[in-house]
Scaffold this active site. Structure first.
Site, PDB file in Angstrom:
ATOM      1  N   CYS A   1       3.407 -40.746  -8.965  1.00  0.00           N
ATOM      2  CA  CYS A   1       3.310 -39.735 -10.036  1.00  0.00           C
ATOM      3  C   CYS A   1       4.693 -39.255 -10.457  1.00  0.00           C
ATOM      4  O   CYS A   1       4.891 -38.878 -11.611  1.00  0.00           O
ATOM      5  CB  CYS A   1       2.510 -38.514  -9.559  1.00  0.00           C
ATOM      6  SG  CYS A   1       0.826 -38.866  -9.139  1.00  0.00           S
TER       7      CYS A   1
ATOM      8  N   ARG B   1      -9.275 -38.264 -17.380  1.00  0.00           N
ATOM      9  CA  ARG B   1      -8.165 -37.871 -18.247  1.00  0.00           C
ATOM     10  C   ARG B   1      -8.050 -38.753 -19.495  1.00  0.00           C
ATOM     11  O   ARG B   1      -8.267 -38.300 -20.613  1.00  0.00           O
ATOM     12  CB  ARG B   1      -6.853 -37.901 -17.460  1.00  0.00           C
ATOM     13  CG  ARG B   1      -6.828 -36.952 -16.246  1.00  0.00           C
ATOM     14  CD  ARG B   1      -6.765 -35.508 -16.675  1.00  0.00           C
ATOM     15  NE  ARG B   1      -6.762 -34.584 -15.548  1.00  0.00           N
ATOM     16  CZ  ARG B   1      -5.677 -34.160 -14.919  1.00  0.00           C
ATOM     17  NH1 ARG B   1      -4.488 -34.594 -15.280  1.00  0.00           N
ATOM     18  NH2 ARG B   1      -5.765 -33.287 -13.923  1.00  0.00           N
TER      19      ARG B   1
ATOM     20  N   ASP C   1       4.126 -29.110 -13.856  1.00  0.00           N
ATOM     21  CA  ASP C   1       3.674 -30.480 -13.587  1.00  0.00           C
ATOM     22  C   ASP C   1       4.589 -31.547 -14.197  1.00  0.00           C
ATOM     23  O   ASP C   1       4.310 -32.738 -14.076  1.00  0.00           O
ATOM     24  CB  ASP C   1       2.250 -30.685 -14.132  1.00  0.00           C
ATOM     25  CG  ASP C   1       1.167 -30.180 -13.173  1.00  0.00           C
ATOM     26  OD1 ASP C   1       1.477 -29.984 -11.978  1.00  0.00           O
ATOM     27  OD2 ASP C   1       0.022 -29.997 -13.623  1.00  0.00           O
TER      28      ASP C   1
ATOM     29  N   HIS D   1      -6.688 -39.780 -11.635  1.00  0.00           N
ATOM     30  CA  HIS D   1      -5.799 -40.703 -12.344  1.00  0.00           C
ATOM     31  C   HIS D   1      -5.886 -42.058 -11.631  1.00  0.00           C
ATOM     32  O   HIS D   1      -5.963 -42.106 -10.399  1.00  0.00           O
ATOM     33  CB  HIS D   1      -4.333 -40.247 -12.256  1.00  0.00           C
ATOM     34  CG  HIS D   1      -3.910 -39.259 -13.296  1.00  0.00           C
ATOM     35  ND1 HIS D   1      -3.009 -38.241 -13.019  1.00  0.00           N
ATOM     36  CD2 HIS D   1      -4.207 -39.145 -14.618  1.00  0.00           C
ATOM     37  CE1 HIS D   1      -2.789 -37.534 -14.121  1.00  0.00           C
ATOM     38  NE2 HIS D   1      -3.501 -38.060 -15.099  1.00  0.00           N
TER      39      HIS D   1
HETATM   40  N1  ARG Z   1      -1.170 -31.530 -11.513  1.00  0.00           N
HETATM   41  C1  ARG Z   1      -1.024 -32.759 -12.248  1.00  0.00           C
HETATM   42  C2  ARG Z   1      -2.249 -33.006 -13.091  1.00  0.00           C
HETATM   43  O1  ARG Z   1      -3.322 -32.693 -12.660  1.00  0.00           O
HETATM   44  C3  ARG Z   1      -0.797 -33.900 -11.308  1.00  0.00           C
HETATM   45  C4  ARG Z   1      -0.494 -35.196 -11.992  1.00  0.00           C
HETATM   46  C5  ARG Z   1      -0.283 -36.322 -11.041  1.00  0.00           C
HETATM   47  N2  ARG Z   1       0.206 -37.456 -11.704  1.00  0.00           N
HETATM   48  C6  ARG Z   1      -0.241 -38.709 -11.567  1.00  0.00           C
HETATM   49  N3  ARG Z   1       0.406 -39.688 -12.148  1.00  0.00           N
HETATM   50  N4  ARG Z   1      -1.345 -38.963 -10.902  1.00  0.00           N
HETATM   51  O2  ARG Z   1      -2.170 -33.500 -14.197  1.00  0.00           O
END
Ligand code: ARG
Length: 301
Positions: free
Chosen positions: A294, A167, A97, A196
């Site tokens: 992202c 998150r 990631d 996010h």
């Molecule tokens: N697989 C990553 C996660 O779940 C994807 C992150 C995507 N990044 C973002 N800035 N939305 O953390």
């Protein structure tokens, strides 16, 4: 690769300052130098989906790292073509990631607030990005609370809009206010697909203004929707369909928006408002739950 990027450019409009949301403020484009956009990216050499920390990720399905790389190279070439200063951080093996550089930290006025990841699968990325910021000469503030960088902390004008719910810890919002000396407005995310902030809210004009952003109302709780309506009465409100292809995960320098080509209605709305639009397909990165924004961390010195 540069050729591929150049060919993929699909400009459906050019910036027309007279039609932009803040027409008065922006008429001087032709006469004044625009500050260079500087971004950090991470080549997806080790990209795959081997764990599941968001609903988009399906580790049981094979991924195509070569396709991810080719799509990423196109995005990289488009940014270079737009005149951005693009820096690269080395990808760490075993951290698939890490390509989502937006999560690596938040950089405002030459100060980097490091990321602290919610999941152990991504924990080592925080120090890796932190080391890069230090080596690049940024002042580094080590985060006390969980925050996933620009995934959840987005600067619009002088204000940081901060997501929480999945998150980033709300205590990190206060921490960001302290570190950057800016107003921080908390927004509550409620839909796990939009875990996010940068999957549900896009900054179209970093200078701010009533139409500076685009968002998906249903990704936020009622109180946050109210805040967004009040602060951005002229925002682009996107459809569920455009959000579901991660259309809001776009990147704008204030004039040109680089976006998922599948978000067709959104792209048409942007062109209508006078933005240049460039479609770049990052479908493979979407399998990890991320897109263009992202993969892009803005470095503000
Ligand atoms: N697989 C990553 C996660 O779940 C994807 C992150 C995507 N990044 C973002 N800035 N939305 O953390």
């Amino acid at each position: 690769m540069l050729d591929r990027g150049a060919r993929s450019l699909r400009r459906t409009g050019t910036a027309r300052p007279d039609r932009a949301p803040e027409a008065g403020k922006r008429t001087g484009w032709a006469r004044h130098a625009v500050p260079m956009t500087s971004v950090l990216m991470c080549r997806p050499e080790h990209f795959t989906v081997s764990y599941r920390i968001n609903p988009w990720m399906r580790p049981e399905q094979a991924t195509d790292t070569r396709l991810a790389l080719a799509q990423w190279e196109t995005l990289h070439a488009v940014y270079r073509d737009l005149g951005f200063d693009v820096r690269l951080v080395d990808p760490l093996p075993g951290y698939p990631d890490m390509v989502y550089a937006a999560n690596g930290g938040t950089v405002i006025d030459g100060t980097a607030l490091t990321a602290r990841f919610r999941h152990t699968e991504r924990a080592a990325e925080g120090p890796a990005y932190g080391a890069w910021f230090r080596a690049a000469g940024f002042a580094v503030h080590e985060a006390r609370h969980v925050n996933e960088g620009e995934g959840d902390l987005l600067l619009v004008g002088d204000t940081v809009y901060a997501g929480t719910g999945f998150r980033t810890d709300p205590r990190a919002h206060a921490e960001a206010a302290e570190v950057f000396g800016r107003e921080v407005v908390s927004l509550q995310l409620v839909d796990p697909r939009y875990y996010h902030l940068d999957t549900a809210f896009a900054v179209l004009d970093p200078a701010g203004g009533p139409g500076a952003v685009a968002y998906l109302p249903g990704a936020f709780d009622d109180a946050s929707q109210e805040v967004l309506r009040f602060r951005f009465p002229d925002a682009v409100v996107v459809s569920d369909d455009d959000a579901a292809v991660l259309g809001l995960n776009c990147f704008s320098d204030g004039r040109t928006v680089v976006h998922a080509p599948q978000a067709e209605k959104f792209a048409a709305d942007l062109a209508e408002r006078g933005f240049g639009t460039v479609g770049v397909d990052t479908s493979e990165l979407r399998r990890g739950g991320g897109g263009i924004k992202c993969a892009t961390l803005e470095l503000r010195s």
